[in-house]
Design an enzyme around this catalytic site. Structure first.
Site, PDB file in Angstrom:
ATOM      1  N   SER A  12      -8.580   1.391   8.341  1.00  0.00           N
ATOM      2  CA  SER A  12      -8.129   1.461   6.951  1.00  0.00           C
ATOM      3  C   SER A  12      -8.033   0.111   6.251  1.00  0.00           C
ATOM      4  CB  SER A  12      -6.772   2.167   6.868  1.00  0.00           C
ATOM      5  OG  SER A  12      -6.909   3.529   7.187  1.00  0.00           O
ATOM      6  N   SER A  27      -8.294   3.556   4.288  1.00  0.00           N
ATOM      7  CA  SER A  27      -7.363   4.084   3.308  1.00  0.00           C
ATOM      8  C   SER A  27      -6.709   3.012   2.422  1.00  0.00           C
ATOM      9  CB  SER A  27      -6.268   4.892   4.020  1.00  0.00           C
ATOM     10  OG  SER A  27      -5.491   4.073   4.890  1.00  0.00           O
ATOM     11  N   LYS A  79       0.849  -1.193   0.000  1.00  0.00           N
ATOM     12  CA  LYS A  79       0.000   0.000   0.000  1.00  0.00           C
ATOM     13  C   LYS A  79       0.883   1.242   0.000  1.00  0.00           C
ATOM     14  CE  LYS A  79      -3.221   2.245   3.241  1.00  0.00           C
ATOM     15  NZ  LYS A  79      -3.936   2.054   4.523  1.00  0.00           N
TER      16      LYS A  79
END
Length: 498
Positions: free
Chosen positions: A183, A159, A82
């Site tokens: 997230s 996220s 990520k």
């Protein structure tokens, strides 16, 4: 070209086929790269492509098998990092689309990157994230919004939204998530995945310069399409590391936890976590899903969680705490000549500017008051666990939201007529980041062809209990059929999904 059957094959099965020489790591890697090239232009889940490294690592994985070397758990299986805390030497890291870092090359690993490659896995690139991870929606001005494969007009959540969209669309079998306030779990809920946030300290944090990190409740996790792959990922990802002062040394047998029983277990169900307005479609889906645990012999009872704060006060607490944790990062950028608040304000969102300025102005008394609020949250959850084995809630209080113009996507400003913080005030997740409890989001069902997530929370360090409950739920209510929606999605962007 990778077939849907292979693209949606569990990571465990894919690794077995590579170990048994039914497939080579190289051909699997090439096939997933081809699928990404075909499908991601309309999804925008990837922001960095590490194909050369990936192909070299795949060749090395094949040579290792030919030489008779022991294969790792994820030998030859593709994954991705990520673009926030995810790091691999030689790769770009923009911390969620920060423009001044668009060419920023790092020379270190994060825990997922280091341990996944040691387990034989192949990293294909990096996935999209909102700026500094400070939103439950994945969008930023540098890379633009990621689109939800269930509906290209909508956001996958954040996220870890790029990672979740890629896994749901069959671009990856497993991906790194990180979770400071939900997230991993929010995009799992909105993309119909299983997302797991381990207990605090289970996954080592290798970041610097602040090794003791002000917000110690951030942790790496995994996003998968089934519970077993998550258990495999956690087996690799967790474990003591002397570079992290908070790292715990005890190991969990995640694979054995998959075969546990729920008979006689007491489950507390909260429809609103004591503070949230919840979309009725979400509430109905989760309430129906929770009842299934009774079929496995569990006792399910609705509870009231005694939280002495309004949901807006709690989301404000989250952003105050997290943004203080970013001060060492902002200061390190200053030392490199990038004073974000002074010279690059146009690259930040208004919300980030507001919270960072408040963080710099806060003092020890403010921090002390916030720690008391966190303690009260901890006490409220612990009170539930004195009588129950697990706590179950919705993951997000709303269905996946529409994307906005580039860099401007945001969550709802109100639910059921009640005002909420559009950044994260509708996510019923960050409480367990405050407190360190393990928690997962699992698909509860579909509403209007959009996924709804059920959150399962365990006692502190009760990660195995969360996995057991998740595995039992998956047996009671399999969800693999929902990915047919993603398989059949349009591959072009329409005027309604820009």
């Amino acid at each position: 070209m990778l077939s849907d059957e292979l693209a949606y094959m569990p990571a465990k099965d894919l690794a077995a086929k590579i170990r048994n020489r039914e497939l080579s790591a190289l051909e699997v890697t090439e096939a997933f790269i081809s699928r990404i090239e075909e499908r991601d232009k309309s999804l925008n889940s990837f922001v960095y492509f590490g194909y050369e490294d990936a192909l070299n690592n795949a060749r090395q994985a094949d040579r290792a098998l030919q030489a008779g070397d022991e294969a790792g758990i994820f030998h030859g299986v593709p994954s991705a990092l990520k673009d926030l805390f995810g790091a691999k030497p030689g790769w770009i890291s923009t911390f969620g689309g920060l423009k001044v870092l668009k060419d920023n090359v790092v020379n270190h690993y994060c825990a997922f990157g280091e341990r996944y490659e040691k387990a034989g896995g192949v990293l294909l690139g990096k996935t999209n994230s909102p700026l500094l991870g400070a939103s439950g929606m994945t969008d930023n001005e540098l890379f633009g919004p990621t689109r939800n494969p269930f509906d290209l007009t909508r956001n996958p959540g954040g996220s870890s939204g790029g990672a979740a969209a890629a896994v749901a669309d069959g671009l990856l079998p497993i991906a790194q998530g990180s979770d400071s306030g939900g997230s991993t779990r929010i995009p799992a809920a909105w993309c119909g995945l299983f997302g797991f946030k381990p207990s605090g300290g289970r996954v080592p944090f290798l970041g610097r310069p602040d090794g003791f990190r002000t917000f110690i409740f951030s942790t790496e996790g995994v996003l998968t399409r089934n519970v077993e792959d998550a258990a495999l990922g956690l087996s690799v990802l967790t474990g003591y590391d002397d570079r992290d002062p908070y790292s715990v040394s005890d190991k969990v047998d995640f694979m054995s936890a998959l075969h546990g029983s729920m008979k006689g277990k007491k489950i507390a169900y909260s429809r609103d976590f004591g503070a949230y307005p919840v979309d009725q479609r979400v509430a109905n889906s989760v309430e129906n899903a929770v009842k299934l645990f009774q079929n496995a012999g569990a006792i399910v009872e609705e509870v009231d969680i005694e939280i002495p704060y309004h949901q807006r006060e709690l989301s404000d607490l989250f952003f105050r705490t997290v943004m203080r944790g970013y001060i060492p990062f902002f200061e390190s950028l200053k030392n490199r000549g990038y004073d974000l608040l002074k010279d690059y304000r146009e690259d930040l969102t208004p919300a980030i500017i507001e919270w960072m300025e408040k963080s710099y102005q806060s003092d020890l008394r403010d921090m002390y008051r916030d720690q008391i609020m966190r303690t009260e949250m901890f006490d409220a959850i612990q009170k539930v666990f004195r009588q129950y084995d697990l706590l179950v809630t919705p993951t997000a209080a709303t269905l996946p939201q529409l994307n906005g113009p580039r860099g401007k996507s945001q969550g709802p400003v109100e639910i059921n007529g009640v005002e909420v913080d559009p950044s994260l005030g509708w996510a019923m997740t960050y409480f367990t980041n405050f407190t360190g409890h393990p928690s997962a989001s699992i698909p509860a069902g579909l509403e209007e062809n959009l996924p709804v997530g059920l959150q399962i929370i365990g006692k502190r360090y009760g990660d195995a209990d969360v996995l057991t409950a998740s595995a039992v739920f998956e047996q009671l209510k399999p969800w693999q059929y929902i990915y047919d929606i993603c398989k059949q999605r349009p591959l072009e962007i329409t005027q309604y999904s820009k």
